[in-house]
Design an enzyme around this catalytic site. Sequence first.
Site, mmCIF file in Angstrom:
data_model
loop_
_atom_site.group_PDB
_atom_site.id
_atom_site.type_symbol
_atom_site.label_atom_id
_atom_site.label_comp_id
_atom_site.label_asym_id
_atom_site.label_seq_id
_atom_site.Cartn_x
_atom_site.Cartn_y
_atom_site.Cartn_z
ATOM 1 N N LYS A 29 -48.843 -21.223 1.292
ATOM 2 C CA LYS A 29 -48.108 -22.345 0.711
ATOM 3 C C LYS A 29 -46.889 -22.624 1.576
ATOM 4 C CE LYS A 29 -44.843 -22.533 -2.149
ATOM 5 N NZ LYS A 29 -44.063 -23.528 -1.380
ATOM 6 N N CYS A 39 -32.373 -18.892 10.598
ATOM 7 C CA CYS A 39 -31.880 -17.646 10.004
ATOM 8 C C CYS A 39 -31.227 -16.745 11.043
ATOM 9 C CB CYS A 39 -32.992 -16.935 9.254
ATOM 10 S SG CYS A 39 -34.459 -16.787 10.230
ATOM 11 N N GLU A 66 -24.765 -17.535 4.190
ATOM 12 C CA GLU A 66 -25.221 -18.398 5.289
ATOM 13 C C GLU A 66 -24.887 -19.852 4.979
ATOM 14 O OE1 GLU A 66 -29.270 -17.432 7.575
ATOM 15 O OE2 GLU A 66 -29.465 -17.431 5.412
ATOM 16 N N GLU A 120 -39.083 -11.758 5.693
ATOM 17 C CA GLU A 120 -38.109 -12.166 6.708
ATOM 18 C C GLU A 120 -37.112 -13.063 5.985
ATOM 19 O OE1 GLU A 120 -36.030 -13.988 8.915
ATOM 20 O OE2 GLU A 120 -37.722 -15.075 9.802
#
Length: 490
Positions: free
Chosen positions: A182, A294, A392, A260
């Site tokens: 997905k 990231c 972040e 991850e």
Amino acid sequence: MTQRYELHDLIRTDNFIDGKWVPAASGKRFAVTDPATGDVIAQVADSGPTDARAATDAAARAFPVWRDTLPKDRADVLHRWHALILGHADTLGRLISLEQGKPFAEGRGEVMYGASYVAWFANEATRIYGDIIPQQQRGKSMSAVKEPVGIVAAITPWNFPLAMIARKIAPALAAGCTVVGKPAEDTPLTAFALILLAHEAGVPAGALNLISASRDNAPASVKDWLDDSRVRKITFTGSTPVGKYLARESAGTLKKLSLELGGNAPFIVFDDADLDAAVSGLMASKFRNGGQTCVSPNRVYVQASVYDQFADLLAKRVAALKVAPATDPDAQIGPMINARAVEKIERHVFDAIERGAQVLTGGNRLTERGPNYYAPTVLAGATPDMHLSCEETFGPVVPLFRFDDEEQAIRAANDTPFGLATYFYSQDLRRIDRVSRLLEAGLVGINEGALSSEAAPFGGVKESGYGREGSKYGLDDYLSIKYRCQGNLA
Ligand code: ADP
């Protein structure tokens, strides 16, 4: 190779299950929009648990056949897929730009990057070696062989709509696993285009299945995979809260996991660094994809004696960046992915200014360009109490922190629950050795801002997750080891 598909031929809006394009069982659809304008590009299948289950059923039927396909034949299919991706690099690059917003050069670059994983794992498919274990007892032979784990569920983010899914599907197929996947709701079209090419390359029906779902329906679709004991592995790239949720919810069937997750990358500039190289390295790693990666440096630590000089050099380069839609050939920074993303950036910058940061350049939305643009920004005087130091920002914002000595820099760099990428610039060999050992991270860039390579292991430590993508280690995540002991030989 001649290109077979034009852009409009590559746009698919249905799920791909068991080798066929099928609408969601509910008939529902959701809109995919161009982040540069907010215009609707396509209405794609809004799947639910029934569609997820159909994908798993197909993957389960295909598994014994794909598992027993000779590795060199699996490799041939992956090599053909690689050639088809390269043959459509421009079209796929345009599709990435259209739904994700990055400049075309970056979109095309992503195609090449994603394709490199397909080629890498095509080759690795034929190198899945086991071991003959030295004999321990007379009449007994012992060996270890590697087998595919089974059905893999791949869930991917929107920031690299092609590369993230390619680097999950390629090793899964190389290992002999079958896949249900997905993509992110913001960017399903690139993933469907990639799957179309995989099918054309000869991936058999059922070996690779992909469903799309809106943000509202994604959790219920994925939950069906989490609860299904036939799905043996989850591979996920995305945020840490969702990664933790997947780990918790898949515990009932004890799946293998590769996660991850988010980073909060520090970038340290020591006073013995080549400052021009450090600025260039930071520009490359920070502003790729508008800072929406990231491994993007989120906190930049500069030693006090070079702080002002570095800030000055950097602010000049950042102020010169061209912010424009992907259709502009000179664009360097595109729109952010959606309104939620711009709001977060805005919140971080407001908070930093309120707590004393000074804006050297940028610091505002660019509403005249479109709904989701934010100016590339440099903030001086950043401090650890600011939100952007703990979370972040995922946008084109560089906060500059000042430090006095090496120990202080390392302490600050490691003072985060995350541990994905780190970077530092220094020309002192002893310092390079020391600092690279002490940084808590999966990836360390030493005088280098661009780390990613299909030949290198990519992944984090701490709350940035576990598992590695790419490199000779990347297949292990999709394999389990079977120990075979044969007795009565003597
Ligand atoms: P972002 O905030 O950058 O969108 P997410 O971690 O939320 O990152 O999304 C990454 C992927 O995880 C996307 O494919 C998204 O649809 C999916 N996702 C988000 N929430 C859930 C959930 N609760 N269950 C399953 N998948 C999810």
